[in-house]
Design an enzyme around this catalytic site. Structure first.
Site, PDB file in Angstrom:
ATOM      1  N   HIS A 187       0.842  -1.203   0.000  1.00 11.58           N
ATOM      2  CA  HIS A 187       0.000   0.000   0.000  1.00 11.58           C
ATOM      3  C   HIS A 187       0.875   1.252   0.000  1.00 11.58           C
ATOM      4  CE1 HIS A 187      -3.583   2.421   1.528  1.00 11.58           C
ATOM      5  NE2 HIS A 187      -2.580   3.200   1.889  1.00 11.58           N
ATOM      6  N   GLU A 188       1.826   1.315   0.925  1.00  9.26           N
ATOM      7  CA  GLU A 188       2.661   2.522   1.043  1.00  9.26           C
ATOM      8  C   GLU A 188       3.494   2.752  -0.210  1.00  9.26           C
ATOM      9  OE1 GLU A 188       1.957   4.601   3.076  1.00  9.26           O
ATOM     10  OE2 GLU A 188       0.772   3.320   4.367  1.00  9.26           O
TER      11      GLU A 188
ATOM     12  N   HIS B 170       1.548   4.255  -2.996  1.00  8.65           N
ATOM     13  CA  HIS B 170       1.401   5.721  -2.938  1.00  8.65           C
ATOM     14  C   HIS B 170       2.540   6.393  -3.704  1.00  8.65           C
ATOM     15  CE1 HIS B 170      -2.127   6.320  -0.547  1.00  8.65           C
ATOM     16  NE2 HIS B 170      -1.670   5.699   0.518  1.00  8.65           N
TER      17      HIS B 170
ATOM     18  N   TYR C  58      -4.823  14.221  -3.115  1.00  7.84           N
ATOM     19  CA  TYR C  58      -5.253  13.507  -1.919  1.00  7.84           C
ATOM     20  C   TYR C  58      -6.405  14.217  -1.233  1.00  7.84           C
ATOM     21  CZ  TYR C  58      -4.322   9.963   1.608  1.00  7.84           C
ATOM     22  OH  TYR C  58      -4.399   8.873   2.438  1.00  7.84           O
TER      23      TYR C  58
ATOM     24  N   GLU D  54      -6.117   6.192  -2.478  1.00 13.15           N
ATOM     25  CA  GLU D  54      -6.177   5.181  -1.418  1.00 13.15           C
ATOM     26  C   GLU D  54      -6.549   3.807  -1.977  1.00 13.15           C
ATOM     27  OE1 GLU D  54      -5.613   4.547   1.823  1.00 13.15           O
ATOM     28  OE2 GLU D  54      -4.409   6.338   1.569  1.00 13.15           O
TER      29      GLU D  54
ATOM     30  N   ASP E 165     -10.734  13.327   7.360  1.00 15.68           N
ATOM     31  CA  ASP E 165      -9.933  12.374   6.595  1.00 15.68           C
ATOM     32  C   ASP E 165      -9.826  12.806   5.119  1.00 15.68           C
ATOM     33  OD1 ASP E 165      -8.512   9.992   6.045  1.00 15.68           O
ATOM     34  OD2 ASP E 165     -10.353   8.891   5.613  1.00 15.68           O
TER      35      ASP E 165
ATOM     36  N   HIS F  40     -10.041   7.441   3.224  1.00 19.32           N
ATOM     37  CA  HIS F  40      -9.936   6.046   3.684  1.00 19.32           C
ATOM     38  C   HIS F  40     -11.311   5.405   3.865  1.00 19.32           C
ATOM     39  CE1 HIS F  40      -5.982   7.663   4.931  1.00 19.32           C
ATOM     40  NE2 HIS F  40      -5.555   6.454   4.637  1.00 19.32           N
TER      41      HIS F  40
END
Lengths: 360, 108
Positions: free
Chosen positions: A179-180, A183, A194, A203, A276, A281
């Site tokens: 996931h990271e 990005h 974002y 996301e 958020d 998310h």
């Protein structure tokens, strides 16, 4: 001081932080290039560190891509640093490519997870690392005190240890690592802003490819996969199985301390508030579920067909302010190019976006 | 120093992050041991909290936290919303202390 190759080869590697900019700024590029190509491993690491610091200092990140290419095009290069509970990046170098396994499980998880992510992008999508130019994959573990988070800061991955009561260490789940890193890929490709729907797409791509990293590392077909993000991350006693579920958004946890998983599976139930970054998310559950539905319909290994459509869409089609409906149209169009108009794959993808209410 | 004896109610909400799960902490200085309350007042003074801007933001980065700190002290009330990447150095000790306090159960 760096006057010849022999001299530099004998120079012991320096502890990080002792030389920051005065030196790196006066090393001409051809010389640092030479060190990167011909210096020993310690020297190369030091040179990379120096360039990296200078690049951070000057705010010019393209520099690192060029040197990375000069060093080893098409090769996986990973480094893991230990922040030792501080918040200074990158921290102390504890493992680099080919280096021995650590006694610290977080070091090995960060290293192996970055490797599995590199392999998915390289072997399946023919992408050479995060920037497609062989960028070194840097990870820092043990960031901060009881830090309940993991993030990509524009240059590297960062993992906290978790507080132990709600969350375990963030390297525990390989899909968090995928996931990271994704990005990072998004940053170099569609650059999805974002905020709001483009942020939720950012996301969602991170979750989808994070899950694919896990599925491929376990050699799982769509029926065998758990389709969860962050399985194992919730501390003992917390009521839940993970943070998010692509299969059943909104069902990953329901706990007195954490509350209930707020993800919708349908566009009509999307979050419209401001928290958020506009629910990035939360609303990611909608495109996540579309990917899941399409992948289940097509069958087999999810990364082979629907995963490829999502990747090409991210790389070649989407723009930074893309909405869900733009993403839906783009994946349908890419599926048509790859597999033919009205192909089984294209039909499955269109149907999936219809089921989650993004298109009619 | 004149605020030393006055009690404070502090609410801090953390949103965002990889988990996307909001966390809320509520602290009433009345309930703190004297030493901790003194420490809290000192950190408040060092942060010059009531003079901080209401929003301290950066361009959004994936998976980072955002904090909203609200302090009520007698007639005074002030809220500061701050992105994790741009927390002022003099606010950091206060924020770290607040986040180390026990969390409230989720409200939803």
């Amino acid at each position: 001081m760096i006057s010849s190759q022999n001299e530099t080869a004998r120079t012991p590697s320096r502890p990080q932080g002792t030389h920051i900019c005065p030196i790196c700024c006066i090393i001409p590029p051809h010389m640092s290039d030479h060190i990167l190509k011909h210096g020993d491993e310690k020297m190369q690491t030091w040179m990379m560190e120096t360039i990296r610091r200078s690049e951070q200092f000057q705010g010019r990140r393209e520099v690192i891509g060029n040197f990375a290419l000069a060093l080893s095009p098409g090769e996986k290069r990973r480094t893991v640093y230990d922040a030792r509970k501080r918040e200074t990046l990158p921290g102390k170098l504890v493992r680099s490519e080919g280096g021995r396994k650590s006694r610290d499980v977080a070091v090995n998880e960060a290293y192996d997870g970055a490797g599995a992510t590199y392999d998915l992008y390289h072997d399946v999508f023919e992408r050479n690392s995060i920037d497609d130019q062989g960028l070194r994959m840097d990870s820092t573990i043990h960031y901060g005190v009881q830090y309940d988070n993991a993030f990509w800061n524009g240059n590297q991955m960062v993992y906290g240890d978790g507080d132990g009561r709600l969350f375990n260490r963030f390297t525990i789940a390989i899909d968090v690592i995928g996931h990271e890193l994704t990005h990072g890929v998004v940053q170099y490709e569609a650059g999805l802003i974002y905020q709001g729907e483009s942020g939720a797409l950012n996301e969602s791509f991170a979750d989808v490819f994070g899950s694919l990293v896990k599925q491929r590392s376990l050699n799982q077909t769509v029926d065998q996969a758990d389709w969860l993000i962050g399985a194992g991350l919730l501390a003992p006693g917390i009521q839940g199985v993970a943070l998010r579920s692509l299969k059943e958004p909104g069902t990953a946890y329901d706990d007195p301390m954490l509350g209930k998983d707020p993800q919708p599976a349908h566009y009509s139930s999307r979050y419209r508030g401001s928290q958020d970054s506009g629910g990035v998310h939360i609303n990611s559950g909608i495109p996540n579920h579309a990917f899941y539905l399409a992948a289940m319909e097509v069958g087999g290994f999810a990364w082979e067909k629907v995963g490829k459509v999502w990747y090409i869409t991210l790389r070649d089609v989407l723009r930074s302010r893309a909405s869900f409906s733009k993403a839906a149209d783009a994946t349908i169009s890419v599926a048509g190019q790859l597999y033919g108009q009205s192909s089984h794959e294209q039909t499955a993808i269109r149907k999936a976006w219809q089921t989650v209410g993004v298109i009619e | 120093m004149k605020d030393e004896g006055k009690t404070m109610q502090i609410t801090v909400e953390r949103t965002g992050g990889f988990t996307g799960i909001p966390v809320t902490k509520i602290i009433d200085s009345k309930t703190l041991p004297q030493q901790e309350a003194a420490r809290l007042h000192k950190m408040m003074t060092e942060a010059d909290f009531f003079k901080l801007p209401t929003t301290i933001s950066s361009s959004p980065q994936p998976d980072r936290f955002q904090y909203r700190i609200t302090v009520e002290q007698e007639a005074k009330q002030h809220s500061v919303t701050v992105d994790e990447t741009v927390v002022p150095a003099n606010l950091k000790p206060l924020l770290n202390w607040l986040m180390a306090q026990p969390a409230q159960p989720a409200t939803h």
